[in-house]
Design a protein around this motif. Sequence first.
Motif, PDB file in Angstrom:
ATOM      1  N   LEU A   3       0.777  -1.274   0.013  1.00 37.90           N
ATOM      2  CA  LEU A   3       0.175  -0.068  -0.187  1.00 37.90           C
ATOM      3  C   LEU A   3       0.889   1.277   0.080  1.00 37.90           C
ATOM      4  O   LEU A   3       2.139   1.006   0.447  1.00 37.90           O
ATOM      5  N   LYS A   4       0.158   2.329  -0.327  1.00 41.10           N
ATOM      6  CA  LYS A   4       0.970   3.573  -0.440  1.00 41.10           C
ATOM      7  C   LYS A   4       0.626   4.641   0.427  1.00 41.10           C
ATOM      8  O   LYS A   4      -0.354   4.886   0.822  1.00 41.10           O
ATOM      9  N   MET A   5       1.305   5.902   0.374  1.00 45.79           N
ATOM     10  CA  MET A   5       0.662   7.082   0.976  1.00 45.79           C
ATOM     11  C   MET A   5      -0.007   7.809  -0.189  1.00 45.79           C
ATOM     12  O   MET A   5       0.149   7.620  -1.289  1.00 45.79           O
ATOM     13  N   TYR A   6      -0.734   8.839   0.209  1.00 41.01           N
ATOM     14  CA  TYR A   6      -1.451   9.637  -0.742  1.00 41.01           C
ATOM     15  C   TYR A   6      -1.297  11.178  -0.526  1.00 41.01           C
ATOM     16  O   TYR A   6      -1.467  11.769   0.489  1.00 41.01           O
ATOM     17  N   ILE A   7      -0.629  11.694  -1.534  1.00 40.44           N
ATOM     18  CA  ILE A   7       0.055  13.106  -1.334  1.00 40.44           C
ATOM     19  C   ILE A   7      -0.402  13.802  -2.476  1.00 40.44           C
ATOM     20  O   ILE A   7       0.027  13.342  -3.604  1.00 40.44           O
ATOM     21  N   GLY A   8      -1.294  14.966  -2.404  1.00 42.60           N
ATOM     22  CA  GLY A   8      -1.483  15.924  -3.693  1.00 42.60           C
ATOM     23  C   GLY A   8      -2.199  15.041  -4.550  1.00 42.60           C
ATOM     24  O   GLY A   8      -1.903  15.237  -5.881  1.00 42.60           O
TER      25      GLY A   8
ATOM     26  N   GLU B 291      -1.825  11.780  -5.538  1.00 38.86           N
ATOM     27  CA  GLU B 291      -0.946  10.708  -6.074  1.00 38.86           C
ATOM     28  C   GLU B 291      -0.689   9.711  -5.048  1.00 38.86           C
ATOM     29  O   GLU B 291      -0.470  10.058  -3.837  1.00 38.86           O
ATOM     30  N   TRP B 292      -0.684   8.457  -5.417  1.00 43.10           N
ATOM     31  CA  TRP B 292      -0.232   7.086  -4.340  1.00 43.10           C
ATOM     32  C   TRP B 292       1.195   7.138  -4.245  1.00 43.10           C
ATOM     33  O   TRP B 292       1.780   6.849  -5.541  1.00 43.10           O
ATOM     34  N   VAL B 293       2.020   7.394  -3.229  1.00 41.67           N
ATOM     35  CA  VAL B 293       3.352   7.333  -3.467  1.00 41.67           C
ATOM     36  C   VAL B 293       4.081   6.646  -2.443  1.00 41.67           C
ATOM     37  O   VAL B 293       3.335   6.280  -1.252  1.00 41.67           O
ATOM     38  N   ASP B 294       5.518   6.416  -2.765  1.00 43.60           N
ATOM     39  CA  ASP B 294       6.165   5.561  -1.715  1.00 43.60           C
ATOM     40  C   ASP B 294       6.966   6.816  -0.575  1.00 43.60           C
ATOM     41  O   ASP B 294       6.741   8.195  -1.077  1.00 43.60           O
ATOM     42  N   ALA B 295       7.424   6.319   0.231  1.00 37.75           N
ATOM     43  CA  ALA B 295       8.271   7.216   1.206  1.00 37.75           C
ATOM     44  C   ALA B 295       9.361   7.843   0.411  1.00 37.75           C
ATOM     45  O   ALA B 295      10.189   6.960  -0.476  1.00 37.75           O
ATOM     46  N   GLU B 296       9.780   9.139   0.508  1.00 46.61           N
ATOM     47  CA  GLU B 296      11.120   9.397  -0.245  1.00 46.61           C
ATOM     48  C   GLU B 296      12.302   8.667   0.083  1.00 46.61           C
ATOM     49  O   GLU B 296      13.057   8.395  -0.642  1.00 46.61           O
ATOM     50  N   SER B 297      12.306   8.087   1.258  1.00 46.42           N
ATOM     51  CA  SER B 297      13.509   7.349   1.538  1.00 46.42           C
ATOM     52  C   SER B 297      13.435   5.917   1.133  1.00 46.42           C
ATOM     53  O   SER B 297      14.262   5.117   1.109  1.00 46.42           O
ATOM     54  N   GLY B 298      12.340   5.487   0.733  1.00 42.40           N
ATOM     55  CA  GLY B 298      12.103   4.083  -0.106  1.00 42.40           C
ATOM     56  C   GLY B 298      11.963   3.170   0.892  1.00 42.40           C
ATOM     57  O   GLY B 298      11.736   2.101   0.932  1.00 42.40           O
ATOM     58  N   ASP B 299      11.902   3.410   2.394  1.00 43.57           N
ATOM     59  CA  ASP B 299      11.675   2.631   3.428  1.00 43.57           C
ATOM     60  C   ASP B 299      10.291   2.096   3.605  1.00 43.57           C
ATOM     61  O   ASP B 299       9.447   2.894   3.046  1.00 43.57           O
ATOM     62  N   THR B 300       9.966   0.943   4.217  1.00 47.14           N
ATOM     63  CA  THR B 300       8.737   0.336   4.345  1.00 47.14           C
ATOM     64  C   THR B 300       8.778  -0.257   5.826  1.00 47.14           C
ATOM     65  O   THR B 300       9.633  -0.338   6.425  1.00 47.14           O
ATOM     66  N   PHE B 301       7.544  -0.620   6.187  1.00 50.00           N
ATOM     67  CA  PHE B 301       7.391  -1.304   7.201  1.00 50.00           C
ATOM     68  C   PHE B 301       5.929  -2.225   7.069  1.00 50.00           C
ATOM     69  O   PHE B 301       5.325  -1.927   6.333  1.00 50.00           O
TER      70      PHE B 301
END
Length: 487
Positions: free
Chosen positions: A6-11, A13-23
């Motif tokens: 799953l992704k975050m939702y910003i502006g 758009e569904w996006v990953d963390a800028e760092s590319g980290d996941t949990f």
Amino acid sequence: MEPEHLKMYIGGEWVDAESGDTFEVKSPATGEVLAILPNGGPEDVKRAVDAANDAKERVASIPIPERAKLMYRLVEIIKQNSEKFARECTLEQGKPIRESIGELADVEPNILQQAEDMIRLEGSIHVPIVKHEMRLLSVWEPLGVIGVITPWNFPWLLPTECVPQAFMAGNAVVFKPAETTPISGVRLVQCMEKAGFPKGSVNLVLGESGPIVGGSLVEHPNVDGICFTGESATAEEITRRAGMKRLVLECGGLGPLIVLDDASLEKAVSDTVYGCTYNAGQVCVANERILVHERIHDKFLELTSREVKRKKLGNPLIEETDVGPLNNEPLAEKVERHIEDAREKGAKVVVGGRRASGFQTMLYFEPTVVDNVTPDMLFNKEETFGPVAPIISFSDLDEAIEIANSSKYGLSAAVHTNDITKAFRFAERIKAGQVIINDTVCLWEYQHPWGGMKKSGLGRMGGKYSLQAMMEQKTILINVGRSPGAP
Ligand code: NDP
């Protein structure tokens, strides 16, 4: 089952963390990894706040009936998927499926009523006292950007008390759900996107560190208000970091349920057991302390123990289950600590008292009754948040009120009595935002001013109060000139 990415939702758009980290999110019920999500940081919060900041004026200019139409559409989309969402809620939170279905059903009245409240929200006109030719109009305006931070115990109910409402009040939103239950948060935002909420109006940030993701949101200078639900200690940290942002803080409770000697015993017992075991006691308005008059103590203990033993602990996806696992390991350790503290100080565990074995995780906790609890024990000081009924005896109403008021919390309290004078004396003297007569502590409605006294919170939510918490009043003064013949 393969975990979903799953992704975050910003502006928009569904996006990953800028760092590319996941949990990962693991089910407390089965132990399986349910989803892999972006592990956001301050840079992602900044992106989300920037998007909200860009959108806020567009949101404020959407006519209120148009905002309400989005709410109606949102409710329809959630309803169409409610079976799937309830199952996911149970898997990530641990509550019995019956309760998740109920939680999803609560979304509709909650959102729709507040859409109507916004349509009918009134300003005021005041009589001038200093300059008689002035006309004074007070109107409500959105704050701008609202950060919504929610806990894990109601992954649908709590976000749907704030996120759509922040938008309905004319704000852009940045939403941060809890680390252990973000899947429901993602689903809510997916539904909002599908309903047509404009880009940037609703943004979702995710991450496994509350102090980093939530803290960055709280501190960001372009966030105008924070709507937080969670622990009192976190709320205190937020007040330190937020500066002069508008805050509404809905925090912990230590709900006393008081049973006087003239109460209807069976009703008091069933309300006690319900409020101690609903969502395995992981509720801000759980019956955290059961204060029982000494004259009826033995009978009450016998009936309560019998009822608690009947509660079926088990796989929360099975319809017949009454109590599912606790949500997370630190919480399970806290419940054990409170029971151990009580034991060491002389209390007696009458039913349960430990984790159950034979399940897929070690988070299943036996429904528990502890007797001979005294005010010096942790049960009377800190939220336990487990399926426990700690029983404290008292000899008269004054003593019960003193014990009830001795805690730092003041969210919800209940008294069982057939004497209306005593009920009112209790209601007026208890320090709590909500006082219930002849029912469980574990109750909430949607339209009355909801919130806590003391460390249970700041501000009020519910109905128009939620909207007003995310808006502010402005007064416009107009000089219409003197009336002919005025002095
Ligand atoms: P927490 O306070 O631990 O967390 C709540 C939210 O705050 C989570 O999203 C968390 O993120 C985030 N957070 C954690 N630290 C910070 C920080 N320093 N700054 C900003 N955000 C932060 O509460 P719990 O999740 O444990 O929830 C249970 C609590 O919520 C109980 O006390 C319960 O009584 C209360 N509650 C109150 C209600 C009310 O209406 N009064 C209703 C429901 C619950 P993360 O998950 O990533 O740590």
